[in-house]
Structure formats: structure tokens, C-alpha cells
Design an enzyme around this catalytic site. Structure first.
Site, mmCIF file in Angstrom:
data_model
loop_
_atom_site.group_PDB
_atom_site.id
_atom_site.type_symbol
_atom_site.label_atom_id
_atom_site.label_comp_id
_atom_site.label_asym_id
_atom_site.label_seq_id
_atom_site.Cartn_x
_atom_site.Cartn_y
_atom_site.Cartn_z
ATOM 1 N N GLU A 39 0.806 -1.220 0.000
ATOM 2 C CA GLU A 39 0.000 0.000 0.000
ATOM 3 C C GLU A 39 0.837 1.268 0.000
ATOM 4 O O GLU A 39 0.469 2.270 0.627
ATOM 5 C CB GLU A 39 -0.978 0.003 1.180
ATOM 6 C CG GLU A 39 -1.998 -1.120 1.136
ATOM 7 C CD GLU A 39 -3.115 -0.960 2.160
ATOM 8 O OE1 GLU A 39 -3.079 0.004 2.955
ATOM 9 O OE2 GLU A 39 -4.029 -1.811 2.171
ATOM 10 N N GLU B 226 -5.184 -9.389 1.533
ATOM 11 C CA GLU B 226 -6.012 -9.259 2.729
ATOM 12 C C GLU B 226 -7.465 -9.224 2.274
ATOM 13 O O GLU B 226 -7.782 -8.630 1.234
ATOM 14 C CB GLU B 226 -5.728 -7.963 3.502
ATOM 15 C CG GLU B 226 -4.370 -7.808 4.115
ATOM 16 C CD GLU B 226 -4.144 -6.433 4.722
ATOM 17 O OE1 GLU B 226 -2.997 -6.153 5.109
ATOM 18 O OE2 GLU B 226 -5.108 -5.628 4.797
#
Length: 480
Positions: free
Chosen positions: A160, A267
């Protein structure tokens, strides 16, 4: 006489180090390097203590305490997962026992090379300041520490780092540079090729541009070292009892339908509403999505402040299963594992797109594919290796019984909890065991993938004959 034979056979078993088969990438599929079967990731994120709990001064990390790993591996084997993602590791610690325990139960490791500490990740606000030889030395140390474990599935070069349009304008060239450096280091210093990829935020404004920027090739084929080997995303769009369309899983699947690298959820598992129902599981592993995506990892195994946990771990090492653990296990048990993990790779002829500004649709996102040169001093590290270099190796797992107290979600204490070591051609899969069904619980032998030896069932049946049709797993755990 029988006891003597039993002891001899068990001694031979204990002295043998079984291993999962290494995984390679073929087109946009993960593939078992021996059987040729495609691998779907059924995983969990694993960061006991949370991201803020990483402290090298403590002398521990999530994979440094064999007793903790044994407890968690037994619960993961029972749950049915075949992979863990570990975010923060200290390359200076010894991970041999934990890696060997997870290897023994058929669980692969996905390792992030970065950490939250200063100088140990690319700073998204000023990537040019953090991309230096000291940073790369740290990432290479993680590679050295984990490259020799056959169950190391891949390395994440970033997580990220691109999370909005401004970071999309500056960070992507540095992600390609870090990928290039890691792949060159692995090629020089590892006996096998280990994939390197990126874990993205599911921010629709930049997601597809990030994917296209990182998967394209500047050389016209997949030999471009700055090109990621895989692309993952942290997705929380399926909340509660949603649907394929409402969650926009249908959009994600369509968007990635022409991917040239494996794509999966690094995730997933929205925790609102709570408790979770995990109705996305049969869809993620069903016919609508498996032709494109390669599974995913539920966030997360241990309960932390963000309340995504499946298991609550106490300060004394005891643990309690949460309701979400039971629900996830029930959903995993609905899957057709034979079909899911037994298919040959199909997406093997996909071609990487050529890097061009036309791949990028958002104005302001990086569309120049000239990437930073290797920092001063780092090329010597790539050529000659870091020094001192951590060394990891599989070791014999001599203890299989969990010593910590573990309670099921109904409050009953689990007895006889232990890992069941698998053959060297198996990975873990859902077993069909009923959650919280009894106060006396052992780790059920999981369903196995098709083996190079003609099926794991044949291997186990041979042991049963040798031991008078006594279950090897029960006999072995009672012996230790």
C-alpha cells in the site's frame, strides 16, 4: 517386538525433514513445481502483536518462537489454511523452527521485506529519500533469512505504498526499482527463483493504474526484472451477507481478467457487521472468480486492536478461538478441495503488456517507465551479497503437541491439540472437521493435494499397514 519396530519406524520418521513442494509461476497461475497443479491460496494474515508490536529490541518476531508457532500452526492446520502472510520479520533472528513447523503442516509463507520502522520501507511521501543502499541491505537480509525454506512462497516488495493519486505520481518507479533489485539479488544468491510482487490498496482511483504500471514489460517479454511476478490487493468490499455484484467482486474479476501475473487478495474479510459470516469464501473460490484470481488471505489470525482476529491470544500464551474462526472454518469446509487444488495450470500463455503511457488512465499517475538507477553502494551488495548474511534452514520438528491451553469458542478446553506432519508432497487444506464439536480435539489430517507419489492417501495407507492399521498421526503424537 512390536514396540521395537514401532520405535524404529518412528525414529526414522522423526529424523526425516518433510517439505512442501516449491511453487513457481506459470503465466498468471501459481503452480506446484512437481505436480504442475495450480495452487489456490487459502491463507491468513499473521502478525501477533499487530504492526505496532514489531520491536527488534525485543528479540522476537512472529516467526522466532517455536512454541508459539506450534500452537498457531495446529490451529491453522485445523482451520484449513495453506498460507500465511507475515508482515514484519527481523532478519537477524533465527526462524528455523517456526519455518520448519509451518513447512511440516503444509503451510507456505508470504514474507514482506519491509517494516514500519524508519529506514526499513519506502517513504511514500518522499520515495527518493528512502531508496538507498541501507534500505536495500535490509530487504536483502530478509531474502537471505528466508530464501532456503522451501515453503517461502514469495516476497512482497511493498504494501500500500501507492494509496492515492499523489503517491501514484511519484512512487511507482521506485516500486519497480525495488522489485528489480530484489529479483537481481535472488537470481545471484538463491538456489531457486522466488517470486517478488506488490500488495496494493484497493483504492479504485489508482488500483488498475498501479497494476498496469507494475505488470507491464519494457523488454517485450516477461524477462524484465523490474516487472512484478505477481500482484495482490487488500480488499474489504464484501461486508456481511453481500453478493458478487453488490461487493463489486464482479468488477474486480472483470478488471483483472487479462492479467499477465497471478492476482489474489493479500487481505480480505470486512469486519462490519460483526461477527463475520465470510460468505465471500465460496464465491472467491468458486467458478466465477477462480479462473482469474488465485485465492486470498483473511485478515487476520490473532485478535488485535482493530478487531479482525480469529483467535484471541493472552499474555500467558493461552488462547481462545473466536466465533469468526468457527465461521471461517465452516465456509472453508464447503469448498471442493480436489477440484480447487487439483487442476492443471490453464493461464500459461498470457502475454505481458508493453509499457506505454496509454496503459495509464488517470491524469497525474506516473506514465514514464524510466526507473531510478541502483543506489550508490547497492550494486556491490547485489553482486557480492550482504555481510554478514543470515542463514536459514529446515530443522527437525521433534515436538508436535501444543502445550498452551486453548479454548474453543464455546468455552471448552481443547485437549490433544497437535500438528499432524504431512508428507513431502502435500500442502494443507480444509479437513471437513466440525468446529467446536467436542472438548477433546486433535488436529485432523487435512485433505491433501495430488502427490507425485500417486496420492497422499497411498502414502498414509502404507504407514497404516506397517503399524498394524494404527493411525500414524495419533501414534506419533502420543509417542512424543
Amino acid at each position: 517386538m512390536f514396540q521395537s519396530i514401532q520405535f524404529a519406524i518412528l525414529s526414522l520418521f522423526v529424523a526425516t525433514t518433510f517439505a512442501v513442494e516449491t511453487v513457481v509461476i506459470n503465466g498468471s497461475d501459481f503452480v506446484n513445481s512437481v505436480t504442475g497443479n495450480r495452487l489456490q491460496i487459502l491463507g491468513v494474515a499473521y502478525q501477533p502483536g499487530g504492526s505496532s508490536g514489531y520491536d527488534p529490541a525485543s528479540g522476537v518476531d512472529p516467526l522466532s518462537d517455536g512454541s508459539v508457532c506450534l500452537r498457531d500452526a495446529a490451529l491453522m492446520q485445523r482451520l484449513g489454511v495453506n498460507a500465511i502472510r507475515v508482515y514484519n520479520v527481523d532478519p537477524d533472528l533465527n526462524h528455523d523452527m517456526c519455518a520448519s513447523i509451518f513447512n511440516a503442516v503444509g503451510i507456505y509463507m508470504l514474507i514482506d521485506v519491509n517494516s514500519p520502522l524508519a529506514g526499513q520501507s519506502i517513504d511514500r511521501s518522499a520515495p527518493w529519500d528512502s531508496y538507498d543502499s541501507s534500505y536495500l541491505n535490509r530487504t536483502f537480509a530478509v531474502v537471505e533469512a528466508f530464501k532456503s525454506y522451501p515453503n517461502t512462497l514469495l516476497f512482497f516488495a511493498g504494501n500500500e505504498v501507492v494509496n492515492d493519486l499523489p503517491t501514484g505520481g511519484t512512487v511507482p518507479p521506485y516500486m519497480r526499482a525495488v522489485t528489480r533489485d530484489l529479483k537481481h539479488y535472488i537470481a545471484k544468491h538463491s538456489t531457486r527463483s522466488i517470486p517478488v510482487g506488490y500488495s496494493a490498496a484497493d483504492v479504485r482511483d489508482v488500483l488498475l493504474d498501479t497494476w498496469n504500471y507494475l505488470q507491464c514489460t519494457t523488454t517485450g517479454d516477461d524477462t524484465d526484472p523490474s516487472r512484478v511476478d505477481l500482484f495482490a490487493l487488500n480488499s474489504y468490499s464484501w461486508c456481511g451477507d453481500s453478493t458478487y455484484q453488490t461487493s463489486t467482486y464482479d468488477v474486480l474479476t472483470a478488471d483483472f481478467s487479462n492479467t499477465s501475473v497471478p492476482v489474489f487478495f493479500s487481505e480480505y474479510g470486512c469486519n462490519q457487521p460483526s461477527p463475520r459470516v465470510f460468505t465471500e469464501v465460496p464465491v472467491l473460490y468458486g467458478p466465477l472468480m477462480t479462473p482469474v484470481l488465485s485465492g486470498g488471505l483473511v485478515y487476520e489470525f490473532t485478535q488485535e486492536t482493530s478487531n479482525y482476529g480469529l483467535v484471541n491470544v493472552n499474555s500467558n500464551g493461552s488462547a481462545e478461538l473466536l466465533v469468526d474462526y468457527d465461521t471461517l472454518q465452516k465456509q472453508f469446509n464447503t469448498l471442493n478441495v480436489t477440484m480447487l487444488q487439483g487442476e492443471k495450470a490453464a493461464n500459461t500463455t498470457v502475454v505481458a503488456p508493453t509499457c506505454a503511457s496509454s496503459l495509464i488512465v488517470n491524469q497525474g499517475f506516473a506514465n514514464n517507465f524510466t526507473i531510478p538507477a541502483v543506489p550508490s553502494g547497492a550494486q556491490d551488495l547485489i553482486d557480492n551479497g550482504i555481510s554478514p548474511a543470515p542463514v536459514g534452514k529446515l530443522v527437525t520438528v521433534t515436538s508436535t503437541k501444543v502445550t498452551q491451553q486453548v479454548q474453543q469458542s464455546n468455552g471448552q478446553v481443547m485437549t490433544g491439540l497437535a500438528i499432524t506432519p504431512l508428507a513431502d508432497d502435500e500442502s494443507n487444506n480444509p479437513s471437513g472437521a466440525s468446529p467446536s464439536s467436542s472438548s477433546t480435539t486433535t488436529s485432523s489430517a487435512p485433505a491433501a493435494t495430488t502427490s507425485k507419489k500417486g496420492g497422499a492417501g497411498n502414502v498414509k495407507s502404507n504407514w497404516s499397514v506397517l503399524l498394524g492399521v494404527v493411525s500414524l498421526s495419533v501414534l506419533y503424537t502420543s509417542f512424543i
